[in-house]
Design a protein around this motif. Structure first.
Motif, short mmCIF file in Angstrom:
data_model
loop_
_atom_site.label_atom_id
_atom_site.label_comp_id
_atom_site.label_asym_id
_atom_site.label_seq_id
_atom_site.Cartn_x
_atom_site.Cartn_y
_atom_site.Cartn_z
N LYS A 96 0.81 -1.22 0.00
CA LYS A 96 0.00 0.00 0.00
C LYS A 96 0.85 1.28 0.00
O LYS A 96 0.49 2.26 -0.67
N TYR A 97 1.94 1.30 0.76
CA TYR A 97 2.69 2.53 0.98
C TYR A 97 4.13 2.38 0.49
O TYR A 97 4.64 1.27 0.34
N THR A 98 4.78 3.51 0.29
CA THR A 98 6.17 3.49 -0.15
C THR A 98 7.06 3.06 1.02
O THR A 98 6.71 3.24 2.20
N LEU A 99 8.22 2.51 0.69
CA LEU A 99 9.16 2.06 1.72
C LEU A 99 9.58 3.22 2.62
O LEU A 99 9.72 3.05 3.84
N LYS A 100 9.79 4.39 2.02
CA LYS A 100 10.25 5.54 2.80
C LYS A 100 9.18 6.00 3.79
O LYS A 100 9.50 6.34 4.95
N SER A 101 7.92 6.00 3.38
CA SER A 101 6.86 6.43 4.31
C SER A 101 6.68 5.42 5.44
O SER A 101 6.42 5.82 6.59
N ILE A 102 6.83 4.14 5.15
CA ILE A 102 6.76 3.12 6.21
C ILE A 102 7.89 3.32 7.20
O ILE A 102 7.71 3.26 8.43
N PHE A 103 9.09 3.59 6.68
CA PHE A 103 10.25 3.81 7.54
C PHE A 103 10.06 5.04 8.43
O PHE A 103 10.37 5.00 9.63
N VAL A 104 9.55 6.12 7.87
CA VAL A 104 9.32 7.34 8.66
C VAL A 104 8.32 7.06 9.78
O VAL A 104 8.50 7.50 10.92
N ALA A 105 7.25 6.33 9.47
CA ALA A 105 6.24 6.01 10.48
C ALA A 105 6.86 5.18 11.61
O ALA A 105 6.61 5.45 12.80
N ALA A 106 7.68 4.18 11.25
CA ALA A 106 8.33 3.36 12.28
C ALA A 106 9.27 4.19 13.15
O ALA A 106 9.32 4.01 14.38
N THR A 107 10.00 5.12 12.54
CA THR A 107 10.92 5.96 13.29
C THR A 107 10.17 6.89 14.25
O THR A 107 10.58 7.06 15.41
N ILE A 108 9.08 7.48 13.77
CA ILE A 108 8.30 8.38 14.63
C ILE A 108 7.75 7.62 15.84
O ILE A 108 7.79 8.11 16.98
N LEU A 109 7.25 6.41 15.61
CA LEU A 109 6.72 5.61 16.72
C LEU A 109 7.83 5.27 17.71
O LEU A 109 7.62 5.33 18.94
N ALA A 110 9.01 4.89 17.20
CA ALA A 110 10.12 4.56 18.09
C ALA A 110 10.56 5.77 18.90
O ALA A 110 10.83 5.67 20.11
N LEU A 111 10.64 6.94 18.26
CA LEU A 111 11.03 8.17 18.97
C LEU A 111 9.98 8.54 20.01
O LEU A 111 10.33 8.90 21.16
N LEU A 112 8.71 8.47 19.63
CA LEU A 112 7.64 8.82 20.56
C LEU A 112 7.64 7.90 21.77
O LEU A 112 7.53 8.36 22.92
N GLY A 113 7.78 6.59 21.52
CA GLY A 113 7.81 5.65 22.64
C GLY A 113 8.97 5.91 23.58
O GLY A 113 8.82 5.87 24.81
#
Length: 500
Positions: A96-113
């Motif tokens: 569904k999504y580009t690799l870069k957008s998936i990576f950004v989402a994972a990074t934001i979640l890791a930073l937020l946590g």
């Protein structure tokens, strides 16, 4: 020489010839690919590192948060559950999504946590932080494998999968040591402060290096299937955990409620949910995971081995550290040091296993690796009455080295014959089973030790001897698991050879 052996050798020569012919045309590993793997791998590394670090922090967390042992364990249990239920949607995200957008989402979640872990001062807040971190890690690990499988030169897939395995397996090896070292001089929250710069650097590198090689698709997330797999995996993991508690209560002669009804109910709900997920996936236009790959017996046999071997790989560390302290009387620092050399050397040998697969094909490296890995628990079982620290460390070293040489090659081998469009589904399926196997392993071996120790008092000679007995049971089960996995892999390679 039998006709079957001749066919196997012919197939391997064909695979090597194909790999060479394809690889020669585009054999170079680009700098952007290396940067992509390092960026995404860093997120997976930090997630696993903090998960293993947290187990060392339990005593401090119990004092600070005023919770008991049963409650504080949810800080790691909820993380593992979050990772496990996120991985199945990695195939959908990839389509569904580009690799870069998936990576950004994972990074934001890791930073937020991590930020919430730094400022949070209540148990519930920390649980929420671990859920957010688990979702980020559950996105990152399959993403790294998808990038490697999709963008690597054909002749270098094995070694790059080994590098990916190295990134992930080093984390649990050094986690307890890092946790002990940092918390001896700094507050435990400093660990999450220290990982923030690493994640920010990974974000910059990922934005610069991650490339989109294939177009996205019009995939849809089926909410019913998503809920079904969450309930299914959570039910099985919770059921196994409570079954272990119920068995311990039964041996000790205490009440089986509420652990036994909860265990039975959770397992039944989990199985029913997964059966429903499989049924609905066959009928759905855009399933969460396309399970058609399981019609291939070669894939199924590889998946069986990939699911049960982590029970030994992760359970080994638990058994050895507990036996060292409770039966041999070593300190926690010494107990942790017993598994560190094997875990570190084994992790750094994972790329070598991938290089062997690239050169010789999957059959010989995988079979040889797990023949060697089985030697470790066999020797521990035979020597269980006279075990000492040197034996624990040495025999575990044999297992860890051989296990690392072969484990990542199992998934690589299984996905070799799958159509490229279905590789993300295979990746999601294998990573999900990896998480489940690891979670089940600790529960199973903890139960065996608890049952053996049930009628003795901690600190007595009888308790130490009972721990040795429980260790012998654990090593025997490890031997059975290793032989079962080895048999499944041998059958898979024979079926593949016959097809040639």
């Amino acid at each position: 020489m039998s006709q079957l052996e001749t066919l196997e050798q012919t197939l391997e020569r064909q695979q090597q010839t194909t790999t060479t012919s394809v690889g020669n045309s585009n054999d170079r590993i680009s700098g952007k690919l290396i940067g992509s793997i390092l960026a995404v791998g860093s997120l997976a590394f930090i997630g696993i590192l903090t998960e293993t670090v947290m187990t060392v922090l339990f005593p401090q967390l119990m004092r600070e948060l005023h919770v008991g042992t049963a409650q504080v364990q949810w800080i790691t249990t909820i993380y593992l559950l979050s990772v496990g239920v996120t991985m199945p949607i990695s195939s959908y995200l990839k389509r569904k999504y580009t690799l870069k957008s998936i990576f950004v989402a994972a990074t934001i979640l890791a930073l937020l946590g991590s930020c919430i872990m730094i400022v949070g001062h209540s148990f519930i807040v920390l649980i929420i932080a671990r859920i957010i971190q688990g979702i980020g890690s559950g996105i990152a690990a399959p993403l790294m494998n998808n990038i490697i499988l999709e963008q690597s030169p054909r002749s270098k897939v094995g070694r790059l999968m080994g590098v990916g395995s190295l990134v992930i397996t080093v984390a649990p090896a050094i986690g307890p040591t890092v946790g002990g070292a940092v918390t001896s001089v700094l507050p435990w929250r400093a660990i999450f402060v220290m990982v923030l710069p690493i994640m920010l650097i990974a974000l910059v590198v990922g934005l610069m290096c991650i490339e989109q090689k294939t177009p996205t698709q019009e995939a849809r997330l089926n909410p019913v299937q998503f809920i079904a797999i969450i309930v299914g995996l959570s039910g099985l993991i919770l059921g196994l955990n409570q079954a272990g508690v119920a068995i311990a209560h039964a041996v000790q002669g205490t009440s089986l409620t509420p652990s036994l009804p909860l265990a039975v109910g959770s397992i039944v709900i989990g199985i029913v949910s997964l059966v429903f997920f499989g049924y609905s996936s066959r009928r759905a236009f855009s399933p969460l995971i396309r399970l058609g790959i399981l019609r291939d017996r070669v894939v199924v046999l590889h998946l069986i081995a990939f699911a049960i071997l982590p029970m030994v790989g992760i359970g080994f560390g638990y058994v050895i550290t507990n036996v060292a302290q409770l039966a041999l009387g070593t300190s926690a620092v010494v107990a942790g040091a017993l598994v560190l050399p094997g875990a570190l050397i084994g992790a750094f040998c994972a790329p070598i296993g991938g290089m062997l697969l690239d050169k010789f094909g999957p059959r010989k490296p995988v079979i040889a690796a797990f023949c060697g890995a089985t030697v470790g628990p066999v020797l521990l079982l035979l020597c269980s009455p006279i075990l000492n620290s040197a034996m624990l460390a040495g025999f575990y070293f044999i297992f860890a080295l051989c296990y690392a040489l072969g484990f990542s090659n199992i998934m690589t081998s299984a996905l070799m014959d799958i159509e490229p469009a279905f590789v993300p589904d295979g990746n999601a399926l294998f990573n999900t089973m990896l998480q489940f196997g690891g979670a089940a392993g600790t529960t199973v071996f903890a139960t065996l030790l608890t049952v053996a120790q049930a009628t003795t008092q901690q600190g007595t000679l009888a308790f130490a001897q009972a721990t040795r007995v429980g260790a012998a049971w654990s090593f025997a089960l490890m031997c059975v698991i290793c032989v079962t996995a080895l048999g499944a892999l041998i059958m898979a390679f024979r079926i593949r050879a016959k097809r040639a």
